[in-house]
Scaffold this motif. Structure first.
Motif, PDB file in Angstrom:
ATOM      1  N   VAL A  39       0.722  -1.154  -0.059  1.00  0.00           N
ATOM      2  CA  VAL A  39       0.046   0.122   0.034  1.00  0.00           C
ATOM      3  C   VAL A  39       0.823   1.257  -0.065  1.00  0.00           C
ATOM      4  CG1 VAL A  39      -1.657   1.256   1.314  1.00  0.00           C
ATOM      5  CG2 VAL A  39      -1.840  -1.246   1.521  1.00  0.00           C
ATOM      6  N   GLY A  40       0.731   2.110  -0.924  1.00  0.00           N
ATOM      7  CA  GLY A  40       1.725   3.219  -1.186  1.00  0.00           C
ATOM      8  C   GLY A  40       1.287   4.363  -0.312  1.00  0.00           C
ATOM      9  N   SER A  41      -0.129   4.574   0.032  1.00  0.00           N
ATOM     10  CA  SER A  41      -0.716   5.662   0.610  1.00  0.00           C
ATOM     11  C   SER A  41      -1.860   5.111   1.306  1.00  0.00           C
ATOM     12  CB  SER A  41      -0.904   6.632  -0.395  1.00  0.00           C
ATOM     13  OG  SER A  41      -1.853   6.821  -1.263  1.00  0.00           O
ATOM     14  N   CYS A  42      -2.546   5.962   2.198  1.00  0.00           N
ATOM     15  CA  CYS A  42      -3.752   5.832   3.069  1.00  0.00           C
ATOM     16  C   CYS A  42      -4.973   5.937   2.069  1.00  0.00           C
ATOM     17  CB  CYS A  42      -3.806   6.481   4.234  1.00  0.00           C
ATOM     18  SG  CYS A  42      -5.343   6.515   5.244  1.00  0.00           S
ATOM     19  N   PRO A  43      -5.853   4.831   2.019  1.00  0.00           N
ATOM     20  CA  PRO A  43      -6.831   4.836   1.273  1.00  0.00           C
ATOM     21  C   PRO A  43      -8.185   5.869   1.668  1.00  0.00           C
ATOM     22  CG  PRO A  43      -7.192   2.718   2.521  1.00  0.00           C
ATOM     23  CD  PRO A  43      -5.592   3.398   2.641  1.00  0.00           C
ATOM     24  N   GLU A  44      -7.789   6.421   3.235  1.00  0.00           N
ATOM     25  CA  GLU A  44      -8.757   7.362   3.715  1.00  0.00           C
ATOM     26  C   GLU A  44      -8.291   8.613   3.518  1.00  0.00           C
ATOM     27  OE1 GLU A  44     -11.625   6.561   5.238  1.00  0.00           O
ATOM     28  OE2 GLU A  44     -11.384   4.562   4.676  1.00  0.00           O
ATOM     29  N   CYS A  45      -6.861   9.084   3.871  1.00  0.00           N
ATOM     30  CA  CYS A  45      -6.423  10.539   3.651  1.00  0.00           C
ATOM     31  C   CYS A  45      -5.481  10.762   2.694  1.00  0.00           C
ATOM     32  CB  CYS A  45      -6.225  10.926   5.102  1.00  0.00           C
ATOM     33  SG  CYS A  45      -4.626  10.228   5.463  1.00  0.00           S
TER      34      CYS A  45
END
Length: 51
Positions: A33-39
């Motif tokens: 996961v490269g970045s947060c799916p929420e923010c």
């Protein structure tokens, strides 16, 4: 009775456990996961190495 490690700890290396530095959201994924799916913040893999 013989216990298998999966009986005690169901963790498998097939899934990564990620936590966002910014919002604390946690997610699991079979791929990185490269970045947060929420923010959209930076995530770190919080999976603990197992012996």
């Amino acid at each position: 009775m013989v216990l298998n490690n999966t009986d005690l700890d169901p963790y498998t290396a097939e899934r990564g456990y990620y936590e966002c530095h910014a919002c604390g959201n946690r997610t699991t994924s079979e791929t990185h996961v490269g970045s947060c799916p929420e923010c959209g913040g930076t995530v770190r893999n919080i999976a603990v190495a197992r012996e």
